[in-house]
Structures are given as C-alpha cells and as structure tokens.
Design a protein around this motif. Sequence first.
Motif, short mmCIF file in Angstrom:
data_model
loop_
_atom_site.label_atom_id
_atom_site.label_comp_id
_atom_site.label_asym_id
_atom_site.label_seq_id
_atom_site.Cartn_x
_atom_site.Cartn_y
_atom_site.Cartn_z
N MET A 1 0.84 -1.19 0.00
CA MET A 1 0.00 0.00 0.00
C MET A 1 0.88 1.25 0.00
O MET A 1 2.04 1.22 0.40
N ILE A 2 0.29 2.35 -0.47
CA ILE A 2 0.99 3.64 -0.46
C ILE A 2 0.83 4.25 0.94
O ILE A 2 -0.28 4.38 1.45
N GLU A 3 1.95 4.60 1.54
CA GLU A 3 1.91 5.12 2.91
C GLU A 3 2.08 6.64 2.98
O GLU A 3 1.48 7.29 3.82
N HIS A 4 2.90 7.18 2.08
CA HIS A 4 3.21 8.61 2.20
C HIS A 4 3.62 9.15 0.83
O HIS A 4 4.26 8.46 0.04
N ILE A 5 3.25 10.40 0.58
CA ILE A 5 3.73 11.09 -0.62
C ILE A 5 4.09 12.52 -0.25
O ILE A 5 3.38 13.18 0.52
N SER A 6 5.22 12.97 -0.77
CA SER A 6 5.68 14.35 -0.60
C SER A 6 5.76 14.99 -1.98
O SER A 6 6.38 14.42 -2.89
N ILE A 7 5.13 16.16 -2.13
CA ILE A 7 5.06 16.83 -3.44
C ILE A 7 5.60 18.25 -3.27
O ILE A 7 5.09 19.02 -2.46
N ARG A 8 6.64 18.59 -4.04
CA ARG A 8 7.23 19.93 -3.94
C ARG A 8 7.35 20.56 -5.32
O ARG A 8 7.88 19.93 -6.26
N ASP A 9 6.87 21.79 -5.42
CA ASP A 9 6.99 22.59 -6.65
C ASP A 9 6.45 21.84 -7.87
O ASP A 9 7.06 21.84 -8.95
N PHE A 10 5.30 21.21 -7.68
CA PHE A 10 4.67 20.42 -8.73
C PHE A 10 3.36 21.11 -9.12
O PHE A 10 2.43 21.20 -8.31
N ALA A 11 3.30 21.62 -10.37
CA ALA A 11 2.12 22.35 -10.85
C ALA A 11 1.84 23.52 -9.90
O ALA A 11 2.70 24.36 -9.69
N ILE A 12 0.64 23.54 -9.29
CA ILE A 12 0.33 24.64 -8.37
C ILE A 12 0.57 24.24 -6.91
O ILE A 12 0.23 24.99 -5.99
N ILE A 13 1.16 23.07 -6.70
CA ILE A 13 1.47 22.62 -5.34
C ILE A 13 2.90 23.05 -4.99
O ILE A 13 3.85 22.65 -5.67
N GLU A 14 3.03 23.86 -3.93
CA GLU A 14 4.36 24.29 -3.52
C GLU A 14 5.04 23.23 -2.65
O GLU A 14 6.17 22.81 -2.92
N ASN A 15 4.36 22.81 -1.61
CA ASN A 15 4.95 21.82 -0.71
C ASN A 15 3.83 21.15 0.09
O ASN A 15 3.23 21.75 0.97
N THR A 16 3.55 19.90 -0.23
CA THR A 16 2.46 19.17 0.42
C THR A 16 2.90 17.75 0.73
O THR A 16 3.58 17.12 -0.09
N GLU A 17 2.50 17.26 1.88
CA GLU A 17 2.75 15.88 2.26
C GLU A 17 1.45 15.24 2.70
O GLU A 17 0.63 15.87 3.38
N ILE A 18 1.24 13.97 2.28
CA ILE A 18 0.01 13.26 2.63
C ILE A 18 0.39 11.89 3.18
O ILE A 18 1.16 11.15 2.56
N ASP A 19 -0.16 11.55 4.34
CA ASP A 19 -0.05 10.20 4.88
C ASP A 19 -1.34 9.45 4.57
O ASP A 19 -2.42 9.89 4.96
N PHE A 20 -1.21 8.33 3.87
CA PHE A 20 -2.39 7.54 3.50
C PHE A 20 -2.57 6.38 4.48
O PHE A 20 -1.61 5.90 5.08
N SER A 21 -3.83 5.92 4.58
CA SER A 21 -4.16 4.84 5.50
C SER A 21 -4.77 3.67 4.72
O SER A 21 -5.01 3.77 3.51
N ASN A 22 -5.02 2.58 5.41
CA ASN A 22 -5.75 1.47 4.81
C ASN A 22 -7.20 1.89 4.57
O ASN A 22 -7.65 2.94 5.02
N GLY A 23 -7.94 1.01 3.87
CA GLY A 23 -9.35 1.28 3.64
C GLY A 23 -9.57 2.27 2.53
O GLY A 23 -8.79 2.39 1.59
N LEU A 24 -10.68 3.02 2.63
CA LEU A 24 -11.08 3.96 1.59
C LEU A 24 -10.67 5.38 1.99
O LEU A 24 -11.16 5.93 2.98
N SER A 25 -9.74 5.97 1.22
CA SER A 25 -9.33 7.36 1.43
C SER A 25 -9.93 8.19 0.31
O SER A 25 -9.80 7.86 -0.87
N VAL A 26 -10.63 9.28 0.70
CA VAL A 26 -11.31 10.13 -0.28
C VAL A 26 -10.73 11.53 -0.23
O VAL A 26 -10.58 12.11 0.85
N ILE A 27 -10.41 12.06 -1.40
CA ILE A 27 -9.91 13.43 -1.53
C ILE A 27 -10.98 14.26 -2.23
O ILE A 27 -11.42 13.92 -3.33
N THR A 28 -11.41 15.35 -1.58
CA THR A 28 -12.42 16.24 -2.17
C THR A 28 -11.85 17.64 -2.29
O THR A 28 -10.79 17.95 -1.76
N GLY A 29 -12.57 18.49 -2.97
CA GLY A 29 -12.16 19.87 -3.14
C GLY A 29 -12.94 20.52 -4.25
O GLY A 29 -13.61 19.85 -5.04
#
Length: 542
Positions: A1-29
């Motif tokens: 499973m994917i546990e963590h992602i770090s995104i820097r200077d990617f498109a309009i994302i300057e610096n973001t980190e996400i910790d993912f969990s088991n089960g159903l993870s939903v991203i909204t916006g």
Amino acid sequence: MIEHISIRDFAIIENTEIDFSNGLSVITGETGSGKSIVVTAISLALGSRADSSYVRHGSEKAVVELSATVNGEEIVISREVNVSGKNLCRLNGRMVSLAELFDTCKLIADIHGQYDNQSLLDPASHLAIVDDYRAEKIDPIKNSYLNSYNAYSEKKKALNQLLSAEADNTRKLDFYRYEIKEIDEAKLVPGEYQELKDRLSLLQNGEKIYAAANRAREFLNGSYDSGGAYSLLGSALSELETISEYSKELSDSKNDLSDIYYRVEDLNSFLRDICEGLTFSPQELDDTIARIALLDGLIKKYAKANSDDPTSEILSYRDSISESLKMIENYDEEKARLTSELSEAEKGMNEKAAELTAARQVSALDLTKKIKNELVDLNFSDAELEIAFSKQEPSPNGFDAAEILISTNRGEPLKPLIKTASGGEISRIMLAIKSIASEYDNIPTLIFDEIDQGISGKTAAVVGKKLKDISKHHQVICITHLPQIAAASDTSYRIYKESDESSTYTHVDKLSDDEKIEEVARLIGGETITDAAREAARALIN
C-alpha cells in the motif's frame, strides 16, 4: 500500500505531504483546486513519463517522493523533473531507468480515471478484460498459441520469399552457372596470388638478385682475400672458447659471438640456395604474368579490394553461389517442402487458436455473470450484458475479437457500449469490472480519479458502497466531488487553493470527524453550509 507522498513545486502545489491509511481514502475539493494533480503526482512517482510543464512556475525542478510497502518490503521512490526536461528516477536511493522504475511500481498501484472509462468504449480493450479474468488458465494457452503462430509466420515468410524469387530464377540460373564455370576453369589455389607476385618480382630482377647474392657469399666465404667474414668469425669464436672459462663476461662474449656465427651460417646457406635456385626463364616469366592477369580479372569481379587472400575469397564466393544454384535447381522440391511445412504449421496454429478461443469463451461466460451481478448492485436492475466473439485474421493474440454488448433498459436489444451507455453508465460498468478484478489481482492499491463522472443521487450512494466493499481487500484512494462517496470514506482529505499577490498555492488537509461532516455538508449544499446540510451529511456518513 501507499503510505506517504511528498510533493514539492509540482504544478500549483508548492509543498504538500500526505499520509495515507488502509481502507477507503477520499480526496475532495472545489473544481480547479488541484484534486487530480495529486493523482498525476502519484502517477509520476509510479513511473509515468515526465513533462517539464509539471514544474511550478518560478522553480527549477519538481520533486515527488513516495513510500509504499509491497509484500512486506518498504519501497521509497523519488522523481525529479527539471525545467529543462531532464528527469531523475531513484528507487530506494539508487538511480534507475524509467523502465526499471515502471516494472517495480506496476506492483504497487492501479490508477483509473475518466480516460479508462473512455477506453472501455474501445472494443480492442475488451479481449484483454476476458484474458485477465482467468489469466492463470488463459496465459499458458496464449503462450503455446504464440509459439505456434511464430512457427507458422516463419514458414509463411520463407515460402513467400521463395515464390517472389521465382521470376528471377531463370536469369540467375544461367548467371550463377557462368560464374562457377569461370572460377572453376581458373583452378585457383588459396594464397597463390601473393606467391605469384613474389615469384614475378624474382623473375623480373633475377640477374640483379643473382649478382648481389653471389657477391655477398664471396665476402662471407673469403673469395676476395685470405679469409672471409664467415671464416674469420669462426676463428674468433675458437679463440674465445679457449678463455671463456675464466670469467662470466668472457663466457657471455663467447655465447654472443656463437649466436652471430650461426646466424651468418644460416644466411650463407640462404644465399647459396638463392644463387643455385635462381634461373631465368622467359617462358616462366610470361606464364607468371599471364596467370596474374587472369587472377586480377577474377579479383575485380569476385573479391574485395585490398583483400589479404583474394583467391580464398573468390573460392568462398563460388561456394556461396553454388548453394544458391542448388536451391534454384531444386526449386520445385523446396517449394513442395515449404508448402508442406507451412500446412503443418497452420494446422498446429489453428488447433492452438481453437483451444484459446474455447478458454476465452468459458472465461467470458463466467465474467458476464459476475458483471451482471455487480451491475444489479450498481442500480442496473434490468441490464442485460453479453461478451460477443468474432473471428479475425491470425495475429499474435489469436483469432479472436471480443466486444461487450449491453442493454440497460428492459426490452431493448443488446448494442455496443459506445452506442448505448451514457457517461455515468460507463463509470458504473467500469467500476463493476474493477470490483471483479480486485478479487483476483495482486495490486494492493486502487486509485480512482473521478471515476464517478456523470452519476448522482441513489446511484452515487451505491457507488460509494461498492468502493467501500473493494476497500476491504485493497487500499482505495478516490478523488470525488460527490457527497455520497465522500461520506463512505475511512479517511478524508480536503484539497484547496490559496492565493497572494504573486502566486497560487494548493494545500491538502487530513480531516477530523467533525471536519469531514463539514466537508460533506459543503458538497451537499455549496459554500454556505446550513444546519440542514450538516444533518444531511451526518445521515449520509451514518
């Protein structure tokens, strides 16, 4: 499973980190907030091709780092994309090629988006769905068929080449026979050309060679004075032999002189042989010149320029065209042989193809039942579905073409997906197929990027439940704009944008239970969240 992602200077994302969990993870916006950018970043980390446009404006490079666990092993991936277009891939700190990264990462996650929905409309993808469903039984048959197909293709190619050369055979027959006759009549001997050139040099300069060699012999043997060089060296050697025992230096000097003495002796013998064997024959000179002229003509035709041994090369060419001549002379026999072998290869290929078709039809029947059951769960209570097969020309994939036919309303005939299903229906059909696939594939993570396009209401709630069911066996990450799906999440994230005077920034926040209620309420009622929307959100979540 994917546990963590770090995104820097990617498109309009300057610096973001996400910790993912088991089960159903939903991203909204909100629309345009960058929800799909997160999926694009994950896709980049998993081996998709890089593009310099990914780099945030004003930055030199974009960096995405992802950590995951596969079969108990932790994997850390890093991708760097430079504004110049150069990109680097690292796997557990080691620089790797994009191909190596992709081969590893295809075991981590399967990403599905609106593009996949559209690909489902292409019948070319339907046969792969059938094959993947019972891969453990179909793959060995496919491999066996492919071997038969390759054998058939090789025989067919060989026969076609023979048939296409038939028109040229008569001309080549006479031409090859003439060349072989010309070479055979020359009675070539390997290496003779250089020997003839050396002999010609001796014959053309025989008188001069004899006089000089004879004078050299006389100097060595003492004809012009009381003692020649050879005889004087012998006398000097005898003197040194009488005193060589008294010191190492004298012994070494005696040995050196002995070497010289015997070398002069060999030279004397060589000069003697030259003088005794050198005879001038005008006839031999003429014959040698004529032979060299004959060989020169053959060399121009049949040998490469500056060849070390042109006569051997001519003989090698003669052997080559002799084989070609045999094939032409035995054309009918060769044609009959290849025709027979092609017939046998075709028979074997047809048998394997029939076996492959039968296995696919069994797979399709079982798969059809399971998809129909899933469609009932997804609010297609009256749907009828069939996977129809048709025969095509032999290919590396068999003789089969397959197409999913569907009727979504009672009483309507079965039709191809592209002529029947709406965007929302395609999303649900894709989800039904992925629900079944999740039972037999070994991919730990499934990512859905707005696969729920075109659906709403009760159907959206059913889709949310289906994603929840899949998440019992897989990590599921879903990008959505639907409150019904957001409510089904085990872990919720909200992505949003902020702007200052010069830039726009995207952030991702992990939501608490209360924040999840607020976000689902926002999806239900818009930016102005009312108590009624909150109550509706709690009802959905519960």
